[in-house]
Design a protein around this motif. Structure first.
Motif, PDB file in Angstrom:
ATOM      1  N   LEU A 116       7.740   7.179   1.814  1.00 26.27           N
ATOM      2  CA  LEU A 116       6.831   6.047   1.733  1.00 26.27           C
ATOM      3  C   LEU A 116       7.648   4.872   1.052  1.00 26.27           C
ATOM      4  O   LEU A 116       7.443   3.880   1.450  1.00 26.27           O
ATOM      5  CB  LEU A 116       5.384   6.392   0.865  1.00 26.27           C
ATOM      6  N   ILE A 120       3.143   6.482  -7.058  1.00 24.17           N
ATOM      7  CA  ILE A 120       2.200   7.527  -7.618  1.00 24.17           C
ATOM      8  C   ILE A 120       2.586   8.909  -7.289  1.00 24.17           C
ATOM      9  O   ILE A 120       2.654   9.815  -8.382  1.00 24.17           O
ATOM     10  CB  ILE A 120       0.581   7.399  -6.969  1.00 24.17           C
ATOM     11  N   LEU A 121       3.072   9.077  -6.258  1.00 26.61           N
ATOM     12  CA  LEU A 121       3.427  10.468  -5.789  1.00 26.61           C
ATOM     13  C   LEU A 121       4.789  10.718  -6.596  1.00 26.61           C
ATOM     14  O   LEU A 121       5.162  11.895  -6.982  1.00 26.61           O
ATOM     15  CB  LEU A 121       3.830  10.510  -4.324  1.00 26.61           C
ATOM     16  N   ALA A 140       0.750  -1.158  -0.034  1.00 25.29           N
ATOM     17  CA  ALA A 140      -0.138  -0.168   0.103  1.00 25.29           C
ATOM     18  C   ALA A 140       0.665   0.954  -0.086  1.00 25.29           C
ATOM     19  O   ALA A 140       0.599   2.071  -0.801  1.00 25.29           O
ATOM     20  CB  ALA A 140      -0.971  -0.019   1.113  1.00 25.29           C
ATOM     21  N   LEU A 141       1.832   1.130   0.746  1.00 19.39           N
ATOM     22  CA  LEU A 141       2.804   2.321   0.976  1.00 19.39           C
ATOM     23  C   LEU A 141       3.474   2.685  -0.416  1.00 19.39           C
ATOM     24  O   LEU A 141       3.704   3.546  -0.800  1.00 19.39           O
ATOM     25  CB  LEU A 141       3.707   2.265   2.163  1.00 19.39           C
ATOM     26  N   THR A 181       2.806   1.795  -3.288  1.00 21.56           N
ATOM     27  CA  THR A 181       1.776   2.172  -4.405  1.00 21.56           C
ATOM     28  C   THR A 181       1.529   3.519  -4.478  1.00 21.56           C
ATOM     29  O   THR A 181       1.876   4.410  -5.349  1.00 21.56           O
ATOM     30  CB  THR A 181       0.480   1.388  -4.253  1.00 21.56           C
ATOM     31  N   VAL A 182       1.252   4.084  -3.078  1.00 14.68           N
ATOM     32  CA  VAL A 182       1.182   5.444  -2.945  1.00 14.68           C
ATOM     33  C   VAL A 182       2.575   6.244  -3.437  1.00 14.68           C
ATOM     34  O   VAL A 182       2.600   7.432  -3.840  1.00 14.68           O
ATOM     35  CB  VAL A 182       0.641   6.065  -1.674  1.00 14.68           C
TER      36      VAL A 182
END
Length: 209
Positions: free
Chosen positions: A187, A19-20, A12-13, A15-16
């Motif tokens: 992240l 994206i960032l 999850a981390l 993926t974020v």
């Protein structure tokens, strides 16, 4: 499954963070320049990114655009400082490495939740994914830190006349891409650490007499 909660959080981390990282590449506000001469740069503010420079102008300085003027950088432009060249290359590498990390983590989690118990199909992929995440985080950290250093020291860029930009700003500050990149670094590094913490569960067989 109970042994892979951290790795699920890592996915999850990661993926974020990925994206960032991708978002920071597209944001033009890496360095915000404040200029004194507002003849062409009407707002007195210009945004310097890693792919282009933009500002608001009420003069007709580019075909089809009367208010916003943007000029894209070319890979052959010699005036571009090293930190921008580094950001272009390292962020592309980070995006690719992060994608590989996500793929490795997805494959390992798939095997976990499908009940596959072969250690060679789970642990090595979490390990590889963790290294990819960490490498991607470091690739983002270098350009973000380097460009922030340039902002703090108010370093100039020798733009050619066709860019309608001064070579030095009156002052400059970090744009939105810098904090976005910092969050992406945090992240991605956390997801890498969480992935590396996976320990394959050891089962013991008891013999009933």
């Amino acid at each position: 499954v109970s042994a892979s909660h951290l790795q699920l959080a890592a996915f999850a981390l990661g993926t974020v963070g990925w994206i960032l990282c991708t978002v920071s590449m597209g944001i033009v506000e890496w360095r915000v320049w404040h200029v004194d001469n507002t003849t062409i740069i009407s707002s007195g503010i210009a945004w310097v990114g890693i792919w282009k420079v933009c500002f608001i102008s009420y003069l007709h300085v580019s075909p089809g655009y009367r208010e916003q003027f943007c000029h894209k950088f070319s890979g052959y432009d010699s005036f571009i400082p090293h930190e921008i060249h580094a950001a272009q290359g390292l962020l592309l590498i980070a995006m690719f490495m992060g994608l590989l990390g996500l793929a490795a983590t997805i494959f390992a989690l798939r095997n976990v939740y499908m009940g596959i118990t072969h250690k060679t199909l789970i642990a090595p992929f979490f390990l590889v994914g963790g290294f990819f995440y960490i490498f991607a985080g470091l690739c983002v950290l270098i350009p973000v830190s380097w460009n922030f250093y340039s902002v703090v020291h108010n370093q100039s860029i020798a733009f050619p006349p066709s860019y309608y930009m001064p070579s030095s700003p009156a002052a400059q500050e970090a744009g939105a891409a810098i904090p976005v990149g910092i969050v992406a670094v945090i992240l991605l590094l956390l997801s890498g650490i969480f992935s590396l913490l996976y320990r394959f569960p050891v089962t013991t067989n008891t013999i009933m007499k």
